[in-house]
Design an enzyme around this catalytic site. Structure first.
Site, PDB file in Angstrom:
ATOM      1  N   ARG A  11      15.494 -30.505 -31.273  1.00  0.00           N
ATOM      2  CA  ARG A  11      16.816 -29.950 -31.526  1.00  0.00           C
ATOM      3  C   ARG A  11      17.201 -29.028 -30.380  1.00  0.00           C
ATOM      4  O   ARG A  11      16.387 -28.231 -29.920  1.00  0.00           O
ATOM      5  CB  ARG A  11      16.851 -29.183 -32.850  1.00  0.00           C
ATOM      6  CG  ARG A  11      16.724 -30.101 -34.068  1.00  0.00           C
ATOM      7  CD  ARG A  11      16.837 -29.354 -35.361  1.00  0.00           C
ATOM      8  NE  ARG A  11      16.588 -30.250 -36.491  1.00  0.00           N
ATOM      9  CZ  ARG A  11      16.406 -29.847 -37.736  1.00  0.00           C
ATOM     10  NH1 ARG A  11      16.441 -28.571 -38.029  1.00  0.00           N
ATOM     11  NH2 ARG A  11      16.187 -30.726 -38.702  1.00  0.00           N
ATOM     12  N   ARG A  70      11.640 -20.910 -34.091  1.00  0.00           N
ATOM     13  CA  ARG A  70      12.774 -21.778 -33.757  1.00  0.00           C
ATOM     14  C   ARG A  70      12.543 -22.375 -32.379  1.00  0.00           C
ATOM     15  O   ARG A  70      12.755 -21.722 -31.364  1.00  0.00           O
ATOM     16  CB  ARG A  70      14.077 -20.970 -33.799  1.00  0.00           C
ATOM     17  CG  ARG A  70      15.335 -21.826 -33.756  1.00  0.00           C
ATOM     18  CD  ARG A  70      16.577 -20.970 -33.801  1.00  0.00           C
ATOM     19  NE  ARG A  70      16.714 -20.258 -35.044  1.00  0.00           N
ATOM     20  CZ  ARG A  70      17.277 -20.752 -36.161  1.00  0.00           C
ATOM     21  NH1 ARG A  70      17.758 -21.982 -36.149  1.00  0.00           N
ATOM     22  NH2 ARG A  70      17.370 -20.034 -37.252  1.00  0.00           N
ATOM     23  N   GLU A  72      13.099 -19.945 -44.297  1.00  0.00           N
ATOM     24  CA  GLU A  72      13.151 -21.355 -44.683  1.00  0.00           C
ATOM     25  C   GLU A  72      11.983 -22.141 -44.101  1.00  0.00           C
ATOM     26  O   GLU A  72      11.659 -22.043 -42.922  1.00  0.00           O
ATOM     27  CB  GLU A  72      14.464 -21.978 -44.195  1.00  0.00           C
ATOM     28  CG  GLU A  72      14.592 -23.460 -44.500  1.00  0.00           C
ATOM     29  CD  GLU A  72      15.621 -24.152 -43.633  1.00  0.00           C
ATOM     30  OE1 GLU A  72      15.484 -25.378 -43.443  1.00  0.00           O
ATOM     31  OE2 GLU A  72      16.539 -23.471 -43.121  1.00  0.00           O
ATOM     32  N   SER A 109      14.019 -27.877 -46.579  1.00  0.00           N
ATOM     33  CA  SER A 109      15.306 -28.145 -47.220  1.00  0.00           C
ATOM     34  C   SER A 109      15.208 -29.509 -47.878  1.00  0.00           C
ATOM     35  O   SER A 109      14.749 -30.473 -47.244  1.00  0.00           O
ATOM     36  CB  SER A 109      16.451 -28.146 -46.209  1.00  0.00           C
ATOM     37  OG  SER A 109      16.781 -26.843 -45.803  1.00  0.00           O
ATOM     38  N   ARG A 134       6.292 -24.030 -38.954  1.00  0.00           N
ATOM     39  CA  ARG A 134       6.631 -22.894 -39.818  1.00  0.00           C
ATOM     40  C   ARG A 134       5.570 -22.682 -40.889  1.00  0.00           C
ATOM     41  O   ARG A 134       5.295 -21.555 -41.293  1.00  0.00           O
ATOM     42  CB  ARG A 134       8.009 -23.109 -40.438  1.00  0.00           C
ATOM     43  CG  ARG A 134       9.125 -23.024 -39.407  1.00  0.00           C
ATOM     44  CD  ARG A 134      10.494 -22.889 -40.034  1.00  0.00           C
ATOM     45  NE  ARG A 134      11.505 -22.653 -39.005  1.00  0.00           N
ATOM     46  CZ  ARG A 134      12.727 -22.202 -39.238  1.00  0.00           C
ATOM     47  NH1 ARG A 134      13.101 -21.946 -40.481  1.00  0.00           N
ATOM     48  NH2 ARG A 134      13.579 -22.011 -38.247  1.00  0.00           N
TER      49      ARG A 134
END
Length: 430
Positions: free
Chosen positions: A262, A277, A349, A352, A391
């Site tokens: 990403r 991130r 987070e 999801s 994560r």
């Protein structure tokens, strides 16, 4: 993708649903474009009919010897042929405009999704685990003594730039063990079929899974046109593009462990420290292709699969349902699982789990044949992280950290670590 017929039937309801997301009403513009498109198609069909009639009359005029009528009709045929070609081209252009407009409009939220503007309006629906208590100030993952030497950001920056990391030694092995533990659990206990998928895909796959055209800047494209996947949601979901599945074959449940990429466009200055991130990361993805009547239950099932992994790892978490203003473009309902990170003193987070309804299925024409007959119907597609590996590594390291810089590791990882359960302060497994 939205159904134009539904917008025609209930334009006010369509705009009201978009307003819940904070989006402006668009039905009037869409319907005007749709009306112009249909009018042009109708005009082209009428001109085609006139051309066909004139073509039949040409032969009769020639047979009768009426040269003037023959020339008039022949000219009329040529005129109508040109009109038809022009109108068909205009109708095609209007159709492309309508399709592009619909492709840029977010999915409509489910009725039970809470209204809200941003993440502050998300609603907690579950919480698990006692937060660890420390007799020292807990550190972030990259500052833990046994971790620091094996989490190399400087070398990664030399090789690739910012927001990359090189994991080495024991920490690299723990990262690999986490991914293996997730995949094994999904395959052996959760009934998912493991896939090894490409990480380079065509435009069509990104478009079909709603990553294009609106969010191209969020992903990386190679010089020869392929896209690096942001998650294997793209490859797993698009695997049924253009298919007409048999109803008894639903649900189709899949999982994959892949590299993900990403660009993090728009996230400048956010989470720049550590590996929270990154531009390149690994994730174990879950994707389900379901009957429309079963998709809500399937979302809850997938959510439990992800939550269960954290419980086995002993990582405290909370689950929230995202409000309308925080939900992703393609989702009609999303649950986020947020793991407790002691170093940040916050939940962050880690998964999801979303249902898109038939939003993606319409874009990629993925359907099923009802067992009791009838026309094929669009499937529903769902996706969820099960889990984000990096994560999860952060959460395991921070929650298991000790005062001397060592880390107590979850017992479920021992089979993948040669029976060892501690990362020492020197960075070795014991």
């Amino acid at each position: 993708m939205h159904d134009i017929r539904a917008i025609r039937d209930t334009p006010d309801a369509f705009d009201a649903a978009l307003a819940r997301r904070g989006d402006a009403p668009v039905s009037s513009d869409i319907l005007a474009l749709d009306e112009a498109r249909r009018a042009k198609i109708s005009a082209a069909e009428n001109a085609q009919a006139e051309q066909n009639r004139a073509s039949k009359q040409v032969g009769a005029a020639k047979a009768s010897g009426d040269d003037a009528e023959f020339e008039r009709l022949r000219a009329l045929v040529g005129e109508k042929k040109a009109e038809v070609a022009t109108m068909q081209a205009e109708a095609k252009e209007l159709d492309a405009q309508l399709t592009d407009t619909l492709a840029r409009i977010a999915n409509l939220p489910a009725g039970d999704v809470p209204d809200g503007a941003d993440e502050n309006d998300n609603v907690e629906v579950a919480r698990w685990g006692d937060l660890p208590e420390f007799d020292f100030a807990p550190k972030e993952h990259f500052d833990i003594g046994g971790v620091a030497a094996s989490m190399d950001f400087e070398t990664a920056a030399k090789v690739s730039g910012a927001r990359f990391v090189m994991l080495k030694g024991a920490v690299a092995r723990i990262h690999r063990a986490l991914a293996q533990f997730m995949i094994d659990t999904h395959v052996d206990e959760n009934g998912l079929i493991e896939h090894q998928t490409p990480v380079l895909v065509r435009d069509e796959a990104m478009y079909g899974t709603d990553k294009l055209p609106k969010f191209g800047d969020d992903s990386y494209q190679t010089t020869n046109g392929w896209w690096l996947i942001p998650t294997s949601e793209v490859t797993l979901t698009y695997s049924v593009a253009g298919d007409v599945l048999e109803e008894p074959d639903l649900p189709r449940r899949m999982t994959a462990h892949t590299l993900c990429f990403r660009s993090e466009a728009g996230s400048a200055g956010r989470d720049t420290a550590g590996m929270l991130r990154q531009h390149q990361f690994e994730k174990v993805e879950m994707v389900s292709i379901t009957h429309p009547d079963a998709s809500d239950a399937e979302q809850k099932r997938m959510l439990r699969c992800a939550e269960d992994l954290l419980e086995r790892l002993g990582v405290p978490y909370r689950t929230v349902i995202l409000c309308t203003g925080d939900m992703g473009f393609g989702a009609r309902r999303t649950y986020d699982i947020e793991a407790w990170l002691p170093g940040q003193n916050a939940y962050r987070e880690i998964s999801s789990v979303s249902t898109t309804g038939d939003f993606q299925a319409r874009r990629m024409n993925a359907r099923f044949k009802p067992a009791d007959g009838g026309k094929p119907r669009f499937v529903h597609t769902l996706n969820g992280s099960g889990l984000a590996v990096g994560r999860c590594l952060i959460a395991v390291l921070e929650n298991g950290q000790q005062a001397d810089g060592s880390v107590t590791l979850p017992a479920v990882l021992a089979p993948y670590l040669g029976g060892k359960t501690v990362l020492s302060s020197e960075g070795t497994l014991t």
